[in-house]
Structure formats: C-alpha cells, structure tokens
Design a protein around this motif. Sequence first.
Motif, PDB file in Angstrom:
ATOM      1  N   VAL A 167       0.849  -1.191   0.000  1.00 20.56           N
ATOM      2  CA  VAL A 167       0.000   0.000   0.000  1.00 20.56           C
ATOM      3  C   VAL A 167       0.881   1.236   0.000  1.00 20.56           C
ATOM      4  N   CYS A 168       0.490   2.227  -0.792  1.00 18.19           N
ATOM      5  CA  CYS A 168       1.165   3.523  -0.804  1.00 18.19           C
ATOM      6  C   CYS A 168       0.201   4.569  -0.272  1.00 18.19           C
ATOM      7  N   VAL A 169       0.598   5.270   0.772  1.00 15.64           N
ATOM      8  CA  VAL A 169      -0.243   6.287   1.408  1.00 15.64           C
ATOM      9  C   VAL A 169       0.301   7.661   1.044  1.00 15.64           C
ATOM     10  N   GLN A 170      -0.435   8.383   0.191  1.00 13.22           N
ATOM     11  CA  GLN A 170      -0.119   9.778  -0.111  1.00 13.22           C
ATOM     12  C   GLN A 170      -0.806  10.619   0.946  1.00 13.22           C
ATOM     13  N   LYS A 211      -0.041   9.820   8.400  1.00  9.54           N
ATOM     14  CA  LYS A 211       0.460   8.721   7.572  1.00  9.54           C
ATOM     15  C   LYS A 211       1.561   7.942   8.279  1.00  9.54           C
ATOM     16  N   THR A 212       2.449   8.632   8.999  1.00  9.31           N
ATOM     17  CA  THR A 212       3.491   7.918   9.738  1.00  9.31           C
ATOM     18  C   THR A 212       2.871   7.041  10.812  1.00  9.31           C
ATOM     19  N   VAL A 269       8.158  -0.968   6.171  1.00  8.51           N
ATOM     20  CA  VAL A 269       7.461   0.322   6.204  1.00  8.51           C
ATOM     21  C   VAL A 269       8.477   1.383   5.802  1.00  8.51           C
ATOM     22  N   VAL A 270       8.205   2.094   4.728  1.00  9.96           N
ATOM     23  CA  VAL A 270       9.128   3.097   4.195  1.00  9.96           C
ATOM     24  C   VAL A 270       8.490   4.472   4.372  1.00  9.96           C
ATOM     25  N   ASP A 271       9.060   5.285   5.240  1.00 15.31           N
ATOM     26  CA  ASP A 271       8.511   6.625   5.473  1.00 15.31           C
ATOM     27  C   ASP A 271       9.295   7.669   4.690  1.00 15.31           C
ATOM     28  N   GLU A 272       8.626   8.792   4.392  1.00 12.85           N
ATOM     29  CA  GLU A 272       9.202   9.876   3.587  1.00 12.85           C
ATOM     30  C   GLU A 272       9.724   9.325   2.256  1.00 12.85           C
ATOM     31  N   LEU A 291       4.965   5.372   2.605  1.00 11.53           N
ATOM     32  CA  LEU A 291       4.367   6.578   3.168  1.00 11.53           C
ATOM     33  C   LEU A 291       5.078   7.811   2.630  1.00 11.53           C
ATOM     34  N   GLY A 292       4.326   8.828   2.278  1.00 13.71           N
ATOM     35  CA  GLY A 292       4.984  10.045   1.819  1.00 13.71           C
ATOM     36  C   GLY A 292       4.010  11.073   1.307  1.00 13.71           C
ATOM     37  N   ASP A 293       4.576  12.179   0.851  1.00 11.95           N
ATOM     38  CA  ASP A 293       3.796  13.303   0.330  1.00 11.95           C
ATOM     39  C   ASP A 293       4.617  13.944  -0.785  1.00 11.95           C
ATOM     40  N   LEU A 294       4.136  13.849  -2.005  1.00 16.72           N
ATOM     41  CA  LEU A 294       4.882  14.393  -3.142  1.00 16.72           C
ATOM     42  C   LEU A 294       5.130  15.890  -3.007  1.00 16.72           C
ATOM     43  N   ALA A 295       4.259  16.589  -2.287  1.00 19.32           N
ATOM     44  CA  ALA A 295       4.468  18.022  -2.086  1.00 19.32           C
ATOM     45  C   ALA A 295       5.665  18.300  -1.188  1.00 19.32           C
TER      46      ALA A 295
END
Length: 662
Positions: free
Chosen positions: A194-197, A204-205, A456-459, A483-487
């Motif tokens: 799963v990828c959480v934007q 998300k973390t 679990v991969v954060d950022e 886990l991450g945020d493209l912004a």
Amino acid sequence: MQQELDRERAYHDTCRAALARMVEGAEEHVVTGEDVSASGADAEVLGYRLRSRAKEMRELPEGPLFFGKLDFEAGEHAGQSYRIGRLRISEEPTAPPLVVDWRAPVSRAFYQAGPEDPQGVAVRRRFGWAPGSRGDSADLTGMEDERLGKGESGTGTLLTQEIERPRVGPMRDIAATIQPDQDDLVRAGLTDSVCVQGAPGTGKTAVGLHRAAYLLYTHPQRVRRSGLLILGPNRTFLSYISEVLPALGETGVRQTTLHEEIARHPVTATDPDRTATLKHDPRMAEVLRRALYAHVSTAGVTALSLSDGTYTWRVAAGTLTRIVEEVRDEEPPYAVGRERVRGRAMRAVQLLAERRAGPQPAGWTRRLERSRAMGAYLDTVWPKVRPEEVVAELLTDASVLARAADGLFTPAEQRHLRRPRPPRSYRSARWSAADLVLLDEVAGLVEHPEGYGHIVVDEAQDLSPMECRAIARRAAFGSLTVLGDLAQATTPWSARSWDTVLRHLGKPDARVVPLTTGFRVPAAVVDLTNRLLRRLGTDVPPARSFRTDGELTLRPTEDLHATTVTAVREALAREGSVGVITADGETAAVRDALTSAGITPADARVAVVPASTVKGLEYDHVVAVEPAAVAEAEERGPHRLYVVLTRAVSRLDVIHTRPLPF
C-alpha cells in the motif's frame, strides 16, 4: 456521571492488578521452562520465546490500560461489553479478557461503526485521561458516549482534545483516535503493498507504525520469522517515533535508515550535486550490471585437464565456452553463476568418467571440483569480484566507464561521474553516500540480500530510483507500506508521481490511497500552505483540517533576529514545544541571537532546527524565519518551505524581511 466514573476507575484498578499478575506469570514461566524435559534445540527455542515474552511484559510503558468501550446490542456479540486498550489483559489465559487489544477483530467496530452502520454497537464510549497520565485510576477524568443504536453521532470533545493535545516529547500512538480511512489502511493484509499519499498532519506515519503493530499481532510467527523493518529518513526522525511501537506492546522491531541498512563502509566523501544526481539515476543500474559482467569472459579458454591421480580427464575448450555462455544468458546472481559454471564443468568431467569407469563416489567429485585446475579455469572465465572493485574501477577508469555507459550516459555525464583524484586501489577509496547505493546495487547483483516479510518506508517521496531498488531487493518476497507526500519532495531526484516510485520499488500494482484530512496542522496553517501547494506543480489534492483552533501570525520586520527573539519569548509563555526553523546557513546566527537574549536552545521546549532536517518532526509553536531564504537555498526550495510551514500543530509565526514566496 460520578458514580459511573467511580465504577470505571474501580474496573481499571482490577485491570492493573491483572496486568501485574500477567507480568509475574511471564517471569514464572521462564523459571518453569528451564525444567521442561525436551531436546536441546526445543528447550532452547522454548526458553528464548519465554524470555522474550517476559522481557516484553517488563518493558510495557506505563499509561492508561483502556481508552474506549463498546456495548453491543445485536450480532454475534449481542449483550457483551468490551473495553478497548493497547493490549489484551485477562485474569486467566482462557477467561474472557478484561481489556481487548485494539487490533482484535471485535475492536474494529470502535473505529468503523457509525449511526448509519452501527455494526451491532448500542453505545461507543470514549474515556478522557489526564495529559501525561502514567495509568493511575484517579487520572480518569471524563467519558463520552455515542448511542449509535439510536442514530446519535458527533466527534465529541474528548476526541478533539486528544487530537489537539500539545506535542511535547516523542511521537504518541493514535490507537485511541484512529479514523475509519486510517483504520482501513492499518488493517490491510500482510501480502498487500500500500502507498499512502498523506498531506501534512494526516497521520500517515502513525498509520504505517500502527499497521506494523497490527501485522505483528495478526501474523506473529510469519512476520517475526521473515522480519519487519521500519525505514525512516534520518536518526532524528527515528528517535521521534521510537516510542510508538513499544507503547502498542511491540518491541524488538528494527528501525533504521536506508543508508544504515545498506552501509558497507562509513561515508567519508561528498559528491557534487550533479555527480550525486547522476549516481542516483536509474540508468546506473544497467551501467553497473554491464561493469560487473564485463569480468565474465571466454577469451583465451583452453581445454580443462583434471587429474584424479590415476587418470587425467580433459574437457574441450568449446564445451567450456558453451557452459559459460549458457550460464550468462540465464542471468543468475553473479556468485550463483560462478558456481553453476563450476557445477556444469564438473558434470562434463563426470560424464567422461562414467563412460570409462562407471559412477564415481561423492568424495571424488568434491576433490576435483575444488582442485587448483578448476579454480584457475573459473578465475579465467568467471572470476570472483568484490562490489568495491567494480565500483572503484568504474568511477576511476575512463575506458571502463565508457564501455559500461555506452548509449546510456553522454561523455559529459561520464566526466561528472569520474573521480577527479582516483584512489590507488579500491581498498583506499573513500565512499560517498551515493556510492553506498551503488555498492549495494552491485552486491545485490553478486548475491541476493536477505529480505524482509514487510517493510514500512517513510518519507518515500525523497527516495531516488537507485535507493528504491535497494529496498525492492529486500522486499522481493514481502510487502511494503510506502508513506509520503509528493508536495514534500525535496531531493533533486525526487519522483513526480507515485507510479514511478512504486515501479522502482518492485510493487507497480500497489494501490495508492490519499489521506487529505489533517489532524495535526490547524486550519489556519493549512489554508496558508495550500496557497503554496498550488505553486509547486505537484499532482497532490489540497488538504483540509479537522482542527478549527490554531493561530497564524505574519511578522514583517526590519530586524530579523530581534523579532525572532520576541516571538520565541511569547511562545514560551504558552504551553507546548517551540521549533525555530531557519535556512541551513542561518541556523547558527539565530541560535546565537537566542542565546544572547537568555533563551537556551538546548532547553527541552525550544529547538533551533535547520530546514533540511525538520522533515517528519512537529512542534506546537513554529517560528519560521525568513521563508524566502529557505525557498532559495536549494533546487526544490519551495517544497522545503512547504515542509517547514507544516510542522506547526498549534501556532505558526512567519518572520520575514523579504517578500513571502506564497
């Protein structure tokens, strides 16, 4: 209400006593287990499990033992009441639990039930505990009921207070406040990637950490056997999240950074930005593969002669050449390929021996395949190599790089990749952070690394394609929570879409789920950062905030340091942590200004942090100093500024002498 509070406090005392007996019982089982009659191996395994369980029970952090309660009126649990907490508590292993683990199937209704779909729940109760409670029953200060069976709904003040509670110290778990969309992600299956934007503050973390805890609870043997890994962006971030899993009853989970996970050497060199960007480019994977397999050669192959003391067996050069070519076409890991060549060459010798003298014993085979002549043949056609040799030669020898990079990198790019001062040998080479990624790529080509059942991969938005490949090798037979945020993507090699990241991670079919409701960043701050978001050119939906509190103050000034000191003093007059965030080059000057004014940045409540290291952290009050300097400091500076402004969980002061980038 007071009578009901007294009953719940008494029940909590009962749970506390039961938990103490559980801890004592775990210790007694260790002593008893030492006298169990079993084979040596079985006794060792049993002892390890009992000691591990006792250690986990001893290390449980203090705190309230339950945060919610469900009263069922329908369904398979009709007439039953369950308290929901961070771990299961029972008086006897076979007795009904006094407290149900938040990860148990029955607990899901606490997060998912609503007036439209009560799921058999008549009343959902939330408990209010005094901030910082260590689990004393007297700290139970309130409770709120939602009568879902009668169609009642509402957020309630206790949930709001818990979400808005000041952030002091390490990150807290969110077991008491998980929202339905977060719960769906937490309870995803073990084999699901799963990828959480997640927009800033959407949890998300926390979702990733709670999913790790859920998988450890639901599949304890499989996950612990195959391993679970938490990858964070830096040590500061890992320190911040370090107490979440222990608070949920899970200890012993490996939490590290990707560079620590792959490090074969300490980082003692620094690459120019252009060079680092090229080393992180996905084209490097093919360049490294070519450079490694360039060591495989059939040039000059002669017949192989192996003597067993009574007879000499000869394998023709043509046969040996075909063996090497066939193995190379199969593209096995390099070390496996060498052994395949050995095995097939030896099989050719065996066939000759069988035709002449019949089957030979295993000892005869082992002696010949380890003979000096066989070793010399292998060293000629498929020599042993170290990743350091391959990378050092590639980055120092222009001809080697030209052959490996032909058609992939231009001559100008090759010049950027080459080291200006070549080392005498790979043993004396100094390695940069990007070099470690290249070394890991070659090591993965030589021999597959040991993998994990779940990572679990954060950022993750900041990962380069080559870094993604390093993770993919370790998750080839497992699953990922990304886990991450493209912004918030700030590295020069950051991807512009999750499809690209997931493809390099080896999970192109992973579903991407956006979280857009913020529970950390107040609405006043979110409205400001959404204005900046529109200028970033990133396909990310704007966030909205659950919180209506919060303050935003823009402070134009002609004296940056004096205004910063004033803002920090005003922040210290209120509750919570204070983060003073500056462009990297200005951090020391701002820290000196605060120290001269009698404000000690080492104080537990005040931190002066460079913008480059603040990702993933949060403060009740953020003082953002000169946003224009942050935005101009690097290629993706506006994205870095977006990160800076979204670290505030209650109040944000923006101090500037120059026009604001937003």
